[in-house]
Write an enzyme that holds these catalytic residues in place. Structure first.
Site, PDB file in Angstrom:
ATOM      1  N   ASP A  36       0.760  -1.275   0.095  1.00  0.00           N
ATOM      2  CA  ASP A  36       0.044   0.010  -0.050  1.00  0.00           C
ATOM      3  C   ASP A  36       0.766   1.204  -0.018  1.00  0.00           C
ATOM      4  O   ASP A  36       0.370   2.213   0.251  1.00  0.00           O
ATOM      5  CB  ASP A  36      -0.889   0.014   1.155  1.00  0.00           C
ATOM      6  CG  ASP A  36      -2.090  -1.001   1.095  1.00  0.00           C
ATOM      7  OD1 ASP A  36      -2.441  -1.913  -0.075  1.00  0.00           O
ATOM      8  OD2 ASP A  36      -2.668  -1.158   2.093  1.00  0.00           O
ATOM      9  N   HIS A 239      30.491   4.181  -5.424  1.00  0.00           N
ATOM     10  CA  HIS A 239      29.097   4.268  -5.200  1.00  0.00           C
ATOM     11  C   HIS A 239      28.504   4.100  -3.961  1.00  0.00           C
ATOM     12  O   HIS A 239      27.578   3.457  -3.711  1.00  0.00           O
ATOM     13  CB  HIS A 239      28.389   3.572  -6.212  1.00  0.00           C
ATOM     14  CG  HIS A 239      28.439   3.745  -7.733  1.00  0.00           C
ATOM     15  ND1 HIS A 239      28.094   2.755  -8.690  1.00  0.00           N
ATOM     16  CD2 HIS A 239      28.963   5.021  -8.413  1.00  0.00           C
ATOM     17  CE1 HIS A 239      28.485   3.872  -9.934  1.00  0.00           C
ATOM     18  NE2 HIS A 239      28.864   4.817  -9.602  1.00  0.00           N
ATOM     19  N   ASP A 256      28.763  13.631  -2.909  1.00  0.00           N
ATOM     20  CA  ASP A 256      28.375  13.796  -4.170  1.00  0.00           C
ATOM     21  C   ASP A 256      26.814  13.767  -4.149  1.00  0.00           C
ATOM     22  O   ASP A 256      26.140  12.855  -4.043  1.00  0.00           O
ATOM     23  CB  ASP A 256      28.837  12.464  -4.985  1.00  0.00           C
ATOM     24  CG  ASP A 256      28.288  12.399  -6.473  1.00  0.00           C
ATOM     25  OD1 ASP A 256      27.685  13.329  -6.862  1.00  0.00           O
ATOM     26  OD2 ASP A 256      28.910  11.680  -7.353  1.00  0.00           O
ATOM     27  N   ASP A 267      24.403  17.862 -10.384  1.00  0.00           N
ATOM     28  CA  ASP A 267      25.582  16.681  -9.911  1.00  0.00           C
ATOM     29  C   ASP A 267      26.508  17.249  -9.607  1.00  0.00           C
ATOM     30  O   ASP A 267      27.488  17.476 -10.735  1.00  0.00           O
ATOM     31  CB  ASP A 267      25.332  15.670 -11.248  1.00  0.00           C
ATOM     32  CG  ASP A 267      26.337  14.683 -10.807  1.00  0.00           C
ATOM     33  OD1 ASP A 267      26.716  14.291  -9.711  1.00  0.00           O
ATOM     34  OD2 ASP A 267      26.688  13.536 -11.878  1.00  0.00           O
ATOM     35  N   HIS A 357      22.629  10.911 -15.752  1.00  0.00           N
ATOM     36  CA  HIS A 357      23.630  10.149 -16.817  1.00  0.00           C
ATOM     37  C   HIS A 357      22.791  10.355 -18.129  1.00  0.00           C
ATOM     38  O   HIS A 357      22.037   9.428 -18.422  1.00  0.00           O
ATOM     39  CB  HIS A 357      24.112   8.916 -16.588  1.00  0.00           C
ATOM     40  CG  HIS A 357      25.091   8.702 -15.520  1.00  0.00           C
ATOM     41  ND1 HIS A 357      25.723   7.602 -15.135  1.00  0.00           N
ATOM     42  CD2 HIS A 357      25.631   9.689 -14.429  1.00  0.00           C
ATOM     43  CE1 HIS A 357      26.507   7.808 -14.155  1.00  0.00           C
ATOM     44  NE2 HIS A 357      26.468   9.172 -13.641  1.00  0.00           N
TER      45      HIS A 357
HETATM   46  N1  GLY Z   1      26.450  11.197  -9.177  1.00  0.00           N
HETATM   47  C1  GLY Z   1      26.722  10.422 -10.301  1.00  0.00           C
HETATM   48  C2  GLY Z   1      27.726  10.743 -10.980  1.00  0.00           C
HETATM   49  O1  GLY Z   1      28.566  11.447 -10.618  1.00  0.00           O
HETATM   50  O2  GLY Z   1      28.005  10.332 -12.166  1.00  0.00           O
HETATM   51 MN    MN Z   2      28.587  12.922 -12.426  1.00  0.00          MN
HETATM   52 MN    MN Z   3      28.131  13.055  -8.966  1.00  0.00          MN
END
Ligand code: GLY
Ligand code: MN
Ligand code: MN
Length: 434
Positions: A36, A239, A256, A267, A357
């Site tokens: 839900d 990551h 980041d 970004d 991206h």
């Molecule tokens: N935050 C994803 C990159 O820097 O590509």
């Molecule tokens: Mn990036």
């Molecule tokens: Mn990045």
């Protein structure tokens, strides 16, 4: 005039590229997170680009040719559901508001699509992007094929609509650039806030909270991707997403994070000392990464090709690694053998836009494509030193990345994220000052 004139113009451009045929572009599915409770809905980027319609359960159909038409299928008004979930446009208001030629209830999709596909020479959609839509679109196509004996023809030409749309999306129009500038400004403020809030003993998630606060305070709807808030050795996990460790005095913090505003991503990466002062080895590496980033940004200009910023960054980084005893020269050999990749293993950027991206080809006919005004990209060199007995111990567990968002202009480039400090002294002055 509709507020959605830009989207209408993009639809017309796609219809011109298609020349003939029908395109089917659905938005994203809603997805359940737990019973839900759905994940926050995020529209499909292609659909959003062409239509700006925010609700789930919607499909855009475009007919190209002598009599072009744009048709939006969407949910009906529903007093009961709107009480629980909020406003729905419904087909009638949607037609008015979003400037499409026709709207219909999404409930009529299966009934109407075979008729719309019939006798069209080409069918444009995104084959393989989503198995549910693959099955449904091929089902409509087969229904049309089954009518062959009545003289109705099915499209013989199945085309990937993404090829046309990716090239359009690669070049940002004025409305997109305005939104991306605002996303960059909000994200820059978030990084400044995070720097000011950093103190030894705080947890990574406390810094993440500062970022998220500033994103929302600035009006952004979401983070554009899950923020990376990586203290000390965690910065060497490219990551890293846990964001749950305490921040140690003497360590660096790599952040980041960028917001998504009205669909568009920022970004940004910055790296700063948790205690407010870079150590000698941290500063040595930081200055090399910064120099490489500035060299890469200087290589972003029309007629330079996509890989030139990367090549510029690699050259500076490789020389720096030699100077600090991390790699053994000469420079050309470190570059040719890619020995620098032990410390710099990713590329220097990517297209940026509706997707962090973003879409768009990087090569044409096997050659890096030239940069052109209107393209937006990131520039994000870094260095990551994992413990290794071939490397001086003073550099172990240092991870640094500096990432900005850049728009290619007629004369060079505009750094959209320039309000985010990156000179070591400016960063030191900010950290812990909240
Ligand atoms: N935050 C994803 C990159 O820097 O590509
Ligand atoms: Mn990036
Ligand atoms: Mn990045």
């Amino acid at each position: 005039m509709s507020d959605y004139e830009k989207q209408s113009e993009r639809r017309r451009r796609l219809q011109q590229t298609m020349q003939t045929g029908i395109a089917i572009i659905p938005t994203a599915h809603e997805r359940m997170r737990n019973r839900d409770s759905d994940y926050l809905f995020r529209y499909d980027s292609y659909f959003w680009y062409l239509c700006g319609f925010p609700e789930p359960e919607a499909v855009l159909v475009l007919i190209a040719g002598a009599e072009p038409r744009s048709i939006l299928f969407c949910r009906d008004k529903n007093v009961e559901r709107e009480l629980w979930e909020g406003f729905r446009f419904g087909p009638e208001a949607a037609r008015e508001h979003f400037g499409v030629d026709e709207t219909h209830s999404i409930g009529l999709l299966d009934e109407m699509l075979p008729g719309l596909i019939a006798n069209q020479p080409a069918l444009w959609y995104a084959p393989g992007a989503d198995t549910v839509w693959d099955t449904r679109v091929l089902g409509w196509l087969n229904q049309v094929r089954a009518q062959a004996r009545t003289g109705i023809s099915a499209p013989g030409d199945i085309r990937d609509v993404r090829l046309a749309l990716d090239e359009m999306r690669l070049f940002k129009d004025d409305a997109e650039i305005t939104t991306m500038r605002r996303a960059a400004t909000i994200s820059a403020a978030a990084h400044v806030r995070a720097m000011r809030a950093t103190r030894p003993g705080k947890a990574e998630y406390e810094i993440e909270a500062e970022l998220q606060y500033e994103f929302r305070r600035g009006g952004a709807q979401y983070p554009a991707y899950w923020p990376i808030v990586a203290g000390g050795a965690n910065a060497c996990v490219l990551h890293y997403r846990e964001n749950n460790q305490p921040l140690a005095d003497g360590a660096l913090l790599l952040v980041d994070a960028g917001c998504e505003l009205d669909g568009y991503a920022a970004d940004i990466t910055r790296t700063w000392p948790v205690g407010g002062k870079f150590s000698g080895p941290q500063r040595d590496l930081y200055e090399i990464v910064l120099e490489s980033q500035l060299a890469a940004i200087a290589a972003v200009k029309p007629a330079r090709h996509w890989n030139e910023p990367h090549e510029a960054a690699v050259r500076i980084l490789a020389q720096g690694f030699i100077d600090l005893g991390l790699c053994e020269g000469p420079l050309d050999r470190v570059i040719e053998t890619e020995d620098y990749r032990r410390f710099y293993m990713h590329r220097t950027g990517h297209w940026l836009g509706l997707d962090v991206h973003d879409v768009g080809e990087y090569k044409h006919a096997n050659a890096w494509r030239p940069l052109q005004p209107g393209m937006t990209l990131t520039v994000e060199p870094g260095c990551y030193v994992r413990p290794n007995d071939k490397v001086p111990e003073k550099f172990w567990n240092i991870g640094i990345r500096i990432e900005d968002d850049v728009l290619v202009t007629e004369s060079g480039c505009e750094v959209l994220t320039r309000e985010t400090p990156k000179a070591a002294a400016d960063i030191e002055a900010l950290v812990g000052s909240a």
